[in-house]
Design an enzyme around this catalytic site. Sequence first.
Site, PDB file in Angstrom:
ATOM      1  N   ARG A 184      35.491  -6.338 -28.521  1.00  0.00           N
ATOM      2  CA  ARG A 184      35.423  -5.258 -29.516  1.00  0.00           C
ATOM      3  C   ARG A 184      33.993  -4.838 -29.854  1.00  0.00           C
ATOM      4  O   ARG A 184      33.780  -3.813 -30.498  1.00  0.00           O
ATOM      5  CB  ARG A 184      36.183  -5.663 -30.785  1.00  0.00           C
ATOM      6  CG  ARG A 184      37.684  -5.513 -30.614  1.00  0.00           C
ATOM      7  CD  ARG A 184      38.432  -6.085 -31.796  1.00  0.00           C
ATOM      8  NE  ARG A 184      38.460  -7.543 -31.758  1.00  0.00           N
ATOM      9  CZ  ARG A 184      38.874  -8.298 -32.773  1.00  0.00           C
ATOM     10  NH1 ARG A 184      39.264  -7.740 -33.892  1.00  0.00           N
ATOM     11  NH2 ARG A 184      38.889  -9.611 -32.659  1.00  0.00           N
TER      12      ARG A 184
ATOM     13  N   ASN B  94     -16.491  -0.381 -42.246  1.00  0.00           N
ATOM     14  CA  ASN B  94     -15.722   0.780 -42.677  1.00  0.00           C
ATOM     15  C   ASN B  94     -15.411   1.638 -41.459  1.00  0.00           C
ATOM     16  O   ASN B  94     -16.315   2.090 -40.768  1.00  0.00           O
ATOM     17  CB  ASN B  94     -16.536   1.568 -43.704  1.00  0.00           C
ATOM     18  CG  ASN B  94     -15.678   2.605 -44.402  1.00  0.00           C
ATOM     19  OD1 ASN B  94     -14.958   3.360 -43.748  1.00  0.00           O
ATOM     20  ND2 ASN B  94     -15.732   2.644 -45.718  1.00  0.00           N
TER      21      ASN B  94
ATOM     22  N   LEU C 245      31.426 -23.050 -31.021  1.00  0.00           N
ATOM     23  CA  LEU C 245      32.256 -22.361 -30.033  1.00  0.00           C
ATOM     24  C   LEU C 245      31.764 -20.928 -29.839  1.00  0.00           C
ATOM     25  O   LEU C 245      31.694 -20.158 -30.795  1.00  0.00           O
ATOM     26  CB  LEU C 245      33.722 -22.348 -30.484  1.00  0.00           C
ATOM     27  CG  LEU C 245      34.315 -23.706 -30.873  1.00  0.00           C
ATOM     28  CD1 LEU C 245      35.830 -23.581 -31.061  1.00  0.00           C
ATOM     29  CD2 LEU C 245      33.999 -24.772 -29.823  1.00  0.00           C
TER      30      LEU C 245
HETATM   31  C1  UD1 Z   1      40.597 -18.957 -35.637  1.00  0.00           C
HETATM   32  C2  UD1 Z   1      41.500 -20.005 -36.264  1.00  0.00           C
HETATM   33  C3  UD1 Z   1      42.147 -19.399 -37.519  1.00  0.00           C
HETATM   34  C4  UD1 Z   1      41.075 -18.931 -38.484  1.00  0.00           C
HETATM   35  C5  UD1 Z   1      40.131 -17.959 -37.793  1.00  0.00           C
HETATM   36  C6  UD1 Z   1      38.978 -17.655 -38.688  1.00  0.00           C
HETATM   37  C7  UD1 Z   1      42.350 -21.409 -34.476  1.00  0.00           C
HETATM   38  C8  UD1 Z   1      43.510 -21.718 -33.614  1.00  0.00           C
HETATM   39  N1  UD1 Z   1      42.502 -20.392 -35.332  1.00  0.00           N
HETATM   40  O1  UD1 Z   1      41.425 -17.896 -35.189  1.00  0.00           O
HETATM   41  O2  UD1 Z   1      42.985 -20.346 -38.152  1.00  0.00           O
HETATM   42  O3  UD1 Z   1      41.674 -18.329 -39.622  1.00  0.00           O
HETATM   43  O4  UD1 Z   1      39.610 -18.514 -36.578  1.00  0.00           O
HETATM   44  O5  UD1 Z   1      38.187 -16.649 -38.129  1.00  0.00           O
HETATM   45  O6  UD1 Z   1      41.334 -22.079 -34.390  1.00  0.00           O
HETATM   46  N2  UD1 Z   1      36.701 -19.688 -28.599  1.00  0.00           N
HETATM   47  C9  UD1 Z   1      36.260 -20.305 -27.468  1.00  0.00           C
HETATM   48  N3  UD1 Z   1      37.134 -20.648 -26.507  1.00  0.00           N
HETATM   49  C10 UD1 Z   1      38.463 -20.433 -26.637  1.00  0.00           C
HETATM   50  C11 UD1 Z   1      38.926 -19.802 -27.803  1.00  0.00           C
HETATM   51  C12 UD1 Z   1      38.018 -19.452 -28.778  1.00  0.00           C
HETATM   52  O7  UD1 Z   1      35.042 -20.539 -27.311  1.00  0.00           O
HETATM   53  O8  UD1 Z   1      39.185 -20.789 -25.718  1.00  0.00           O
HETATM   54  C13 UD1 Z   1      35.739 -19.322 -29.637  1.00  0.00           C
HETATM   55  C14 UD1 Z   1      35.635 -17.826 -29.828  1.00  0.00           C
HETATM   56  O9  UD1 Z   1      34.591 -17.283 -29.019  1.00  0.00           O
HETATM   57  C15 UD1 Z   1      35.306 -17.730 -31.310  1.00  0.00           C
HETATM   58  C16 UD1 Z   1      35.984 -18.928 -31.917  1.00  0.00           C
HETATM   59  O10 UD1 Z   1      36.211 -19.824 -30.860  1.00  0.00           O
HETATM   60  O11 UD1 Z   1      33.921 -17.857 -31.555  1.00  0.00           O
HETATM   61  C17 UD1 Z   1      37.294 -18.569 -32.624  1.00  0.00           C
HETATM   62  O12 UD1 Z   1      38.197 -18.012 -31.691  1.00  0.00           O
HETATM   63  P1  UD1 Z   1      39.110 -16.790 -32.060  1.00  0.00           P
HETATM   64  O13 UD1 Z   1      39.874 -16.410 -30.863  1.00  0.00           O
HETATM   65  O14 UD1 Z   1      38.318 -15.736 -32.743  1.00  0.00           O
HETATM   66  O15 UD1 Z   1      40.086 -17.450 -33.123  1.00  0.00           O
HETATM   67  P2  UD1 Z   1      40.963 -16.702 -34.200  1.00  0.00           P
HETATM   68  O16 UD1 Z   1      42.191 -16.188 -33.566  1.00  0.00           O
HETATM   69  O17 UD1 Z   1      40.119 -15.749 -34.951  1.00  0.00           O
END
Ligand code: UD1
Length: 458
Positions: free
Chosen positions: A18, A363, A11
């Site tokens: 940030r 050299n 993903l």
């Molecule tokens: C997620 C987990 C959480 C975990 C944490 C660890 C879920 C619901 N939660 O939360 O339990 O502790 O990661 O870091 O999975 N992304 C997409 N499309 C989307 C949403 C996200 O591609 O629609 C990708 C983001 O770019 C990222 C990853 O998925 O690489 C995680 O998404 P993020 O929003 O960071 O999840 P967290 O809230 O951190």
Amino acid sequence: MNQRTCLSVILAAGEGTRMKSALPKVLHQIAGLPMVAHVVKAAEAAGASGVALVIGHGADEMRKTAAKFAPEAETFVQEKRLGTAHAVIAARAAISKGYDDVLVMFGDTPLIDAQALATARRKLAEGAAVAVIGFRPPNPAGYGRLIEQAGRLVAIREEKDCSEAEKKIGFCNAGMMAVAGAHALKLLDAVGNKNAKGEYYLTDIVEIAGAQGLDVVATEASFENALGINNRAELAQAEAIWQQRRRHEAMLSGVTLIAPETVYFSHDTEIGADTIVEPNVWFGPGVMVASGAKIHAFSHIEGATIASNCDVGPFARLRPGADLRNKAKVGNFCEVKQAVIEEGAKVNHLTYIGDARVGAGANIGAGTITCNYDGYSKFFTDIGEGAFIGSNSSLVAPVTIGNGGYIASGSVITETVPDDALAFGRARQKTIPGKGKELRERFASAAAAKKKAAGADH
Ligand code: UD1
Ligand code: MG
């Protein structure tokens, strides 16, 4: 387990605001490699034969990077970011090809190692439908909590949806999990979005699978494995951890690092046993060092090949295409680019060798410059075996110095020098007895006259 096929769904659709960057977050580099490429490498090392990259923000750049670093990856666009489950479903076409295991990974978690992934896959081989990778961060705030009962994982609760008691749980979701391919789409399609963020949470498949009587487990990985990168401070933290791991590995494989914390490697640096690396050396991408070489302090090396027993630096700069053969020496304040320094040749002081061959045993005197560029094109300098180039010479390319050719110091060489010839490319010295003294006296009296005239003005 090795017989089981595996798809990795990575993903990487998020924007990464940030990072405060025009570049999509997962394209920022660690050890010279975009973090998403580190994730792909880990997936492949854990046995994934298919890679599905879910992209959204910066899709064009993401595709270009994928084509370069992970040509085997298929990309899928998640048009709207509606949550991690929704993102995985974007790769439906890949998942429905029918892999045994589906490994869900995050593009911004570059330090995940193959071991942690393989452990989760092993749980699937043992019969679990879902194996979630958990970890215990020093501060669990912000992470989903793993809720276990009698050794089984029953739910993952996002912090925003946790009760006060659940918030006290230290075992957290690293985000990554292995899901049995046979159940994956069915579980994902059952996920809804009734939660504090109104998103489709991947984590909900834990409860859904449990309700269907499927086996769900958690494995535990180290904190480093799960380090997610959200800003540049965390990027630097991940770089530091990566470098520390790599230095350790180099030392255990027989490389001496006198001050390991000052030596920087790239993702693809290869370095042989019994090579000694002094403090403050930087290896950019594409460097291969054989065994028994010495890399002295403050050398900057990229795209270079260094054969056994070479001696490089201190303060050497080897640029792409530098090819040092056995026992070659490139010393202080020398720059080498796109050039072969053949066996035992010496380029020891204050020299630029670019687009050239330096023959075996030649050299190259201090201050020698290959003038390879006329402002428009690059030209080649060929220096034969055993040639001797006197200090402060300019070799104006294209030019050939034959084997054993001898160039007088301070020469500007523009024409071929045959084998064993001596070439002067400078004006002959003229010596005038007494003239030095005469000049000195003339200058002194002129200066005195000027001073006197200035005094008279007041
Ligand atoms: C997620 C987990 C959480 C975990 C944490 C660890 C879920 C619901 N939660 O939360 O339990 O502790 O990661 O870091 O999975 N992304 C997409 N499309 C989307 C949403 C996200 O591609 O629609 C990708 C983001 O770019 C990222 C990853 O998925 O690489 C995680 O998404 P993020 O929003 O960071 O999840 P967290 O809230 O951190
Ligand atoms: Mg996150």
